[in-house]
Scaffold this motif. Sequence first.
Motif, PDB file in Angstrom:
ATOM      1  N   ARG A 239       0.846  -1.207   0.000  1.00  0.00           N
ATOM      2  CA  ARG A 239       0.000   0.000   0.000  1.00  0.00           C
ATOM      3  C   ARG A 239       0.879   1.253   0.000  1.00  0.00           C
ATOM      4  NH1 ARG A 239      -1.376  -3.518   3.801  1.00  0.00           N
ATOM      5  NH2 ARG A 239      -0.479  -2.226   5.441  1.00  0.00           N
ATOM      6  N   HIS A 241       0.221   4.187  -0.849  1.00  0.00           N
ATOM      7  CA  HIS A 241      -0.423   5.456  -0.497  1.00  0.00           C
ATOM      8  C   HIS A 241      -0.060   5.878   0.924  1.00  0.00           C
ATOM      9  CE1 HIS A 241      -3.256   2.346   0.888  1.00  0.00           C
ATOM     10  NE2 HIS A 241      -3.564   3.205   1.843  1.00  0.00           N
ATOM     11  N   ASN A 242       0.386   4.929   1.729  1.00  0.00           N
ATOM     12  CA  ASN A 242       0.867   5.250   3.078  1.00  0.00           C
ATOM     13  C   ASN A 242       2.282   4.702   3.188  1.00  0.00           C
ATOM     14  OD1 ASN A 242       1.289   5.768   5.743  1.00  0.00           O
ATOM     15  ND2 ASN A 242      -0.652   4.930   6.454  1.00  0.00           N
ATOM     16  N   LYS A 243       3.206   5.357   2.518  1.00  0.00           N
ATOM     17  CA  LYS A 243       4.568   4.843   2.374  1.00  0.00           C
ATOM     18  C   LYS A 243       5.269   4.628   3.708  1.00  0.00           C
ATOM     19  CE  LYS A 243       9.055   6.242   0.512  1.00  0.00           C
ATOM     20  NZ  LYS A 243       9.787   7.295  -0.198  1.00  0.00           N
ATOM     21  N   SER A 244       5.112   5.563   4.638  1.00  0.00           N
ATOM     22  CA  SER A 244       5.834   5.447   5.904  1.00  0.00           C
ATOM     23  C   SER A 244       5.382   4.225   6.689  1.00  0.00           C
ATOM     24  CB  SER A 244       5.653   6.714   6.742  1.00  0.00           C
ATOM     25  OG  SER A 244       4.275   6.949   7.005  1.00  0.00           O
ATOM     26  N   ALA A 245       4.065   3.948   6.685  1.00  0.00           N
ATOM     27  CA  ALA A 245       3.555   2.776   7.403  1.00  0.00           C
ATOM     28  C   ALA A 245       4.039   1.494   6.744  1.00  0.00           C
ATOM     29  CB  ALA A 245       2.032   2.812   7.452  1.00  0.00           C
TER      30      ALA A 245
END
Length: 349
Positions: A239, A241-245
């Motif tokens: 995913r 769209h939430n790169k840091s997570a």
Amino acid sequence: MALRDLWAKMRGKEAAAESPPPVPEPPPPAEAAPPPEAATEEARPGFLARLKAGLARSTARLTDSLAAVFTKRRLDEAALEELEETLIAADLGVAAAQRIVAGFRRTRFGKEVTEEEVKAALAEEISAILAPVARPLVIEPAHAPHVVLVVGVNGTGKTTTIAKLAAQYRAEGLAAWMVAGDTFRAAAVEQLQIWGERTGARVVAPEKPGADAAALAFEALREAREARADVLLVDTAGRLHNKSALMEELRKVARVLKRQDAAAPHSVLLVLDATTGQNAVNQVRVFKEMVEVTGLVVTKLDGSAKGGVVVALAQEFGLPVHAVGVGEKAEDLRPFDPQEFARSLVGLA
């Protein structure tokens, strides 16, 4: 046919054994579109024919432009400039295009050339770029199991690639396990479970959606080591769209695996979709920030008009391209052959 034997055959050696019967692609979850109806092996064309057919749109995109540039024309600076633009437009990337044109300038500058001569020379130049990265994924028996962390954006064919690899390793006689580590996607978990039923590969799945992927991978490795499995293929989320997570999750998975085996994961395989073209280059950059990517698999070459991106990837990153995919069946994922690919791309195969 075993991956090792397939690779040996592509290098011009004799294969050591007959091909085992193909493993059929399992049906996807109900919400997914069904795969094409499987044909009998006798009715299906060979892999090279499917590669050529799959690259037809990429080939047309490249060769139509070449035909317009080279028709009994002297290879002057204007022609070379047009050639470079053609290669960039065909998704080979700026660096690869410049390298190829430099080769033409050294060997053919000022000569009158035909379209066919340009195609043959172009295939040679492309093959030279691809040859260093065409390396199979070697499973090391000493690891028991060899842990392969499989990463990539959702939708690239990541889960299907894991299933195909497991089916092929099982056909080789290896004990292959799969970990349904994309715990937030029920479809991915179900898909691997179906493949496990069809192939006999062990599937370690979460008990409930949203389970901790790192904990699942840790437990799967513990069980696989006790069972002395040969290879452990770990699916992951994609995913972006939430790169840091996502970055933290992938790093956590790698970190907990190392608690049991300091060398794990032994391979980090990035799956890319050829239809995304130059976006695949950006995906490599992103995932290299997250984890230590050790090799690539390029899927969906069948029907892509952007197959030239494989050349761009080879030139820019130099990462091994372990395999390419041209269809839905397990045997449609094959070790990467640079000469076959280059000749197919320019319409000579």
